[in-house]
Design an enzyme around this catalytic site. Sequence first.
Site, PDB file in Angstrom:
ATOM      1  N   GLY A  26      -6.322   5.826   8.971  1.00 25.56           N
ATOM      2  CA  GLY A  26      -6.401   5.909   7.808  1.00 25.56           C
ATOM      3  C   GLY A  26      -6.156   6.741   6.474  1.00 25.56           C
ATOM      4  O   GLY A  26      -7.397   7.904   7.163  1.00 25.56           O
ATOM      5  N   ASP A 149     -11.357  -1.444  -8.398  1.00 25.44           N
ATOM      6  CA  ASP A 149      -9.784  -0.589  -7.911  1.00 25.44           C
ATOM      7  C   ASP A 149      -9.445  -2.205  -6.707  1.00 25.44           C
ATOM      8  O   ASP A 149      -9.278  -2.163  -5.521  1.00 25.44           O
ATOM      9  CB  ASP A 149     -10.150   0.761  -6.779  1.00 25.44           C
TER      10      ASP A 149
END
Length: 508
Positions: A26, A149
């Site tokens: 990822g 976030d």
Amino acid sequence: MNQSLFTSPISTGLLANRYQLKQLIGSGGMGEVFLANDILLGGIPVAIKFLTQTFVNTKMQQDFAREALMSAALSQKSLHIVRAYDYGINEQGKPYYVMEYLSGKSLKDLIPLPLPMFLTLCRQICLGLQCAHQGINIDGKICPLVHRDIKPANILVIPDPILGQLVKILDFGIARFLNYTSTASTSRGFNGTLPYCSPEQLDGEKLDSCSDIYSLGVMMFEMLTGKKPWQPETDYFGAWYKAHHFEQPKAIADIKPTLEVPEKLNHLIMSCLAKKASDRPQNIAQVLEVLNSLEQPNYPSLPTILAPTSIVTPPLYSGLPITVEQSCQQLLWPENKPIQEIVFPQLLDTAQASMTALWLMLPKEEIKKYALSTRYNQFIFMTSPHPMLLWVTVLYNRQLAPKWLPCYLDMQNPQNLRLVSFLAENERYPLIFFTLEAPHSCTNVLTSGIEPTQRQMLKTWMEQCHSLPAASQLQLSKQLLKQQYKQMQSRILQYLESEPLVVLSGSI
């Protein structure tokens, strides 16, 4: 995926003389994630995230170490925050941290969601955030953590035998570290994700939990509609700054007219999106209160009814064979157990049968009161980090407070394996009541049923235990199960209060 940033760790193959890096799995704005094997722990898979930040001085390294330690400590407190195990800096000065490896889907790949799934996942996200906002103890001081976030890409949804779908929040503490170490201006050095940032975050102000609640509002809107509350012409900082500060969010009904959203939920999402932090919910508990009120009585993780049989049980009749019941009434309280209100499982051997029983000590008057009660049970099993079973029995009477009887069983203990084996073999288990008052004799015996699906599940879990490697994190698993137990109690009570007096059982 671009692997060029981290060719050195891959080429050397071994990180910190411990982690065998395998492949890139990822990448994103904060860095890249690799699958690795922890050779120190027998090759178990872990995920290692390398951050884009490069350390140039000792203070930055110390700051990262502190944030990594806080993140690791937090991850031990909540089932819904990805567990962090280790951290460090590679030879090129790139910071990294080591996490549990989880096979699941990013929330961003699942949206939009149907309302029941939305409620299930949102509730778990909120439980993780609530744990962080409440803080962790560092050197005697409570330190709240703000994620900074929150977005669908930082929410992982994995299949789970307990909850069906388990939410894990990623990157706790790391976003704070990146913002903290940034020395550039707000517009050029900004590390958040623009569509989800609160107005105060864009202004570079000190953040609290209300900033995460704003990001949560953006994400909830997107989870339901598949769209964000604003759609500026560009993705540049200035366009998003204008949207978050001056433009009202679009209405859910305008984005998705066919979607039927309860008014309470619509109001909750819009209040989370308020420009001023003081106009939003002031803590996650307020968000959870609304979400809990919207959950249906047949919430997926609630147990099922064993049999619609009313309990009109005389105090000394249990439904057990009379010879077994008589044997129970002749039992003596074990000498190695304290004289206090406790519950523990113990094998009951009689000439007619062997079965696992719950032994419990209560005041005599309480035993009388709970003689006519609904009996309800659930079993929860955790394989990692240490195999452990939580066996919960509840005595429920609408005129009394519920009596919770939890037992935590270490499934690496052979004696506990034997107890669970007999649970799986018998349709019922006895609850043997001893008086707190002398002579501490057995005065009542009740039973609780175990439905066939539960018994099969227990057998499956037993088989899994035999193939699991040795573990030594008993207290961590117990802590995680205690969190899950605490979270499910309110749903159990809601369910029991809505049902007639019946014998209930369940497993999750």
